[in-house]
Design a protein around this motif. Sequence first.
Motif, PDB file in Angstrom:
ATOM      1  N   LEU A 128      -4.413   4.668  -6.223  1.00  0.00           N
ATOM      2  CA  LEU A 128      -5.196   3.435  -6.216  1.00  0.00           C
ATOM      3  C   LEU A 128      -6.362   3.543  -7.195  1.00  0.00           C
ATOM      4  O   LEU A 128      -7.000   4.597  -7.316  1.00  0.00           O
ATOM      5  CB  LEU A 128      -5.741   3.158  -4.811  1.00  0.00           C
ATOM      6  CG  LEU A 128      -4.769   2.622  -3.760  1.00  0.00           C
ATOM      7  CD1 LEU A 128      -5.456   2.579  -2.393  1.00  0.00           C
ATOM      8  CD2 LEU A 128      -4.268   1.247  -4.125  1.00  0.00           C
ATOM      9  N   ILE A 178      -5.323  -4.277  -1.175  1.00  0.00           N
ATOM     10  CA  ILE A 178      -4.366  -4.131  -2.278  1.00  0.00           C
ATOM     11  C   ILE A 178      -3.043  -4.819  -1.958  1.00  0.00           C
ATOM     12  O   ILE A 178      -2.376  -5.361  -2.841  1.00  0.00           O
ATOM     13  CB  ILE A 178      -4.135  -2.633  -2.613  1.00  0.00           C
ATOM     14  CG1 ILE A 178      -3.273  -2.487  -3.872  1.00  0.00           C
ATOM     15  CG2 ILE A 178      -3.501  -1.898  -1.437  1.00  0.00           C
ATOM     16  CD1 ILE A 178      -3.868  -3.089  -5.105  1.00  0.00           C
ATOM     17  N   GLU A 186      -9.893  -0.717  -6.197  1.00  0.00           N
ATOM     18  CA  GLU A 186      -8.912  -1.240  -5.240  1.00  0.00           C
ATOM     19  C   GLU A 186      -9.129  -0.629  -3.862  1.00  0.00           C
ATOM     20  O   GLU A 186      -9.390   0.569  -3.735  1.00  0.00           O
ATOM     21  CB  GLU A 186      -7.490  -0.959  -5.731  1.00  0.00           C
ATOM     22  CG  GLU A 186      -7.158  -1.668  -7.041  1.00  0.00           C
ATOM     23  CD  GLU A 186      -5.837  -1.227  -7.639  1.00  0.00           C
ATOM     24  OE1 GLU A 186      -5.223  -2.012  -8.380  1.00  0.00           O
ATOM     25  OE2 GLU A 186      -5.427  -0.072  -7.377  1.00  0.00           O
ATOM     26  N   PHE A 214       1.728   3.274  -3.143  1.00  0.00           N
ATOM     27  CA  PHE A 214       0.688   4.048  -3.809  1.00  0.00           C
ATOM     28  C   PHE A 214       0.540   5.411  -3.141  1.00  0.00           C
ATOM     29  O   PHE A 214       0.618   5.530  -1.911  1.00  0.00           O
ATOM     30  CB  PHE A 214      -0.649   3.310  -3.763  1.00  0.00           C
ATOM     31  CG  PHE A 214      -0.681   2.053  -4.586  1.00  0.00           C
ATOM     32  CD1 PHE A 214      -1.102   2.087  -5.908  1.00  0.00           C
ATOM     33  CD2 PHE A 214      -0.286   0.837  -4.045  1.00  0.00           C
ATOM     34  CE1 PHE A 214      -1.142   0.940  -6.670  1.00  0.00           C
ATOM     35  CE2 PHE A 214      -0.311  -0.324  -4.797  1.00  0.00           C
ATOM     36  CZ  PHE A 214      -0.744  -0.275  -6.122  1.00  0.00           C
ATOM     37  N   LEU A 248       0.828  -1.207   0.000  1.00  0.00           N
ATOM     38  CA  LEU A 248       0.000   0.000   0.000  1.00  0.00           C
ATOM     39  C   LEU A 248       0.861   1.255   0.000  1.00  0.00           C
ATOM     40  O   LEU A 248       0.498   2.280  -0.605  1.00  0.00           O
ATOM     41  CB  LEU A 248      -0.923  -0.018   1.227  1.00  0.00           C
ATOM     42  CG  LEU A 248      -1.788   1.216   1.453  1.00  0.00           C
ATOM     43  CD1 LEU A 248      -2.765   1.426   0.300  1.00  0.00           C
ATOM     44  CD2 LEU A 248      -2.549   1.091   2.785  1.00  0.00           C
TER      45      LEU A 248
END
Length: 482
Positions: A276, A285, A280, A120, A117
């Motif tokens: 994202l 994710i 998602e 992102f 994560l």
Amino acid sequence: MAEKSVYPEVSDLEAKVAEAAHNLRAVPETTRLERWAYYLYANGGSGVGAGTYVPLQYSTLAKQAGHTLLGDKCTDTDKCFVRFGAIKQMDVSASIQLMSGISFTLQMFLFVTIGPLADFGLWARGLALSAAILSWAGHFAFAGLRQPSQYGWAAVMNLAVGLGYTTAGMFFQAAFPSLAANEPEVREMREAFVRGDVTAVELEEIDARRRNYIMVVATTWSNIGYVGTLAICLAPLLAIEGDYANNAAIIVAGAYYLLSSMWWYVFWKPRPGPALHKSEHPLTIGWIMQWRTFRSFLRLSQTFVCLIAYFIFVDGMNTIGTLIGIEQNNIIEFSFLQSTYVNLLQAICSVIGCVGFLAIQRRFDIRIKTMFQWTNSFILFTAVWGCIGCFNHSVGYHSKWEIWAYNAFFGLLCSPWYAYIYATFSEVTPKGHENQFFSLFAYLAGHPLSSAHTSQAPSPPRRTTHIGVSSSASDSACWART
């Protein structure tokens, strides 16, 4: 139809740099202030509190609250047992290893969920800061944990401090490839590559050198911070009488960690990853990305070979460290002051070792992986020495002089391993996925495989027998691959 891999071929240098070159000017350049904030975090996050004093305080309270199998009060020579959850009688040393196993299990779920994560958007900064706050707060919570009856709460706070410290450290480690890639000289080289003036190999070489330099310097500053923290902690340990000196040392270590590491979160420049997709979710994710990773293992063969070899090697290395630490605490009779002295020795030797290794590497232009393998061999020697203790009681981590010798040896010749392993791993990590792969790397750095076996063995030196074998096998695998 086969799913297209989300990762570039790591060995394809042209593909690795092409996309980054197009977005070069949109990413903030690494400044001297940001780099020094990174070194300051390393200085404060050396682990004196989380890795030394906090577990030792739990051990001390558990030992004081423990009893023998006959129900008598424990003495310095007795094997001590405490109640641990539903387990009515557990050896204090075994409870330490069990807590490590619990911690590593929590780390697995946490790292798999939030590691990818962080690649992102701007999730990395918020997640890292939250973990650091947990660790900072946990240090100060030990101000109220003084009584033997509170060893259960000490165990809980030990888990909290360790989990926060390890998670924040994982995000910290994952940031250095981006720092190196945006150094002015690397950016100039990348612009030259876009113009066609240099090759991808030349660009990768200068990038790798900067990654290696930043990580070795950060490791050196971490060891300097270890010395500084221990030296400052001597004040309460020498000035305060009674057991509260131990609590004061934890608070001082936590304050040093806070005051040094917080600047990284102030000067850490935002370098956002992709957003994202609407379909998602932040909580899923990570698991999706990890699944895609294993689906792409053929395209990431070097990465997976490195991870497997690292998994085997670090299993032996970490368990050796845990067992020697347990034996060290027994030999020094759980003394915070004696623990501070031996750790000061290791920290001072670690500074000398890191500076010396970097000087030798730059003087003779030695490859990163060659330096890495030398440190592997020195670590393997510590396992071999423990194996000797299986057959006699003269050497093999049985006496106080060996504890001092081990800490000096580890500092001078083994501590640079921590810099070179991260520099080596960064070479096989797909660009833009550093947090995902470093989260997997960080979990493998502390998995409890060998601890589960060694907790059944009769004595710490004897427990190192199979560990030396596992370390030797993985060392050979790493050497053959490089």
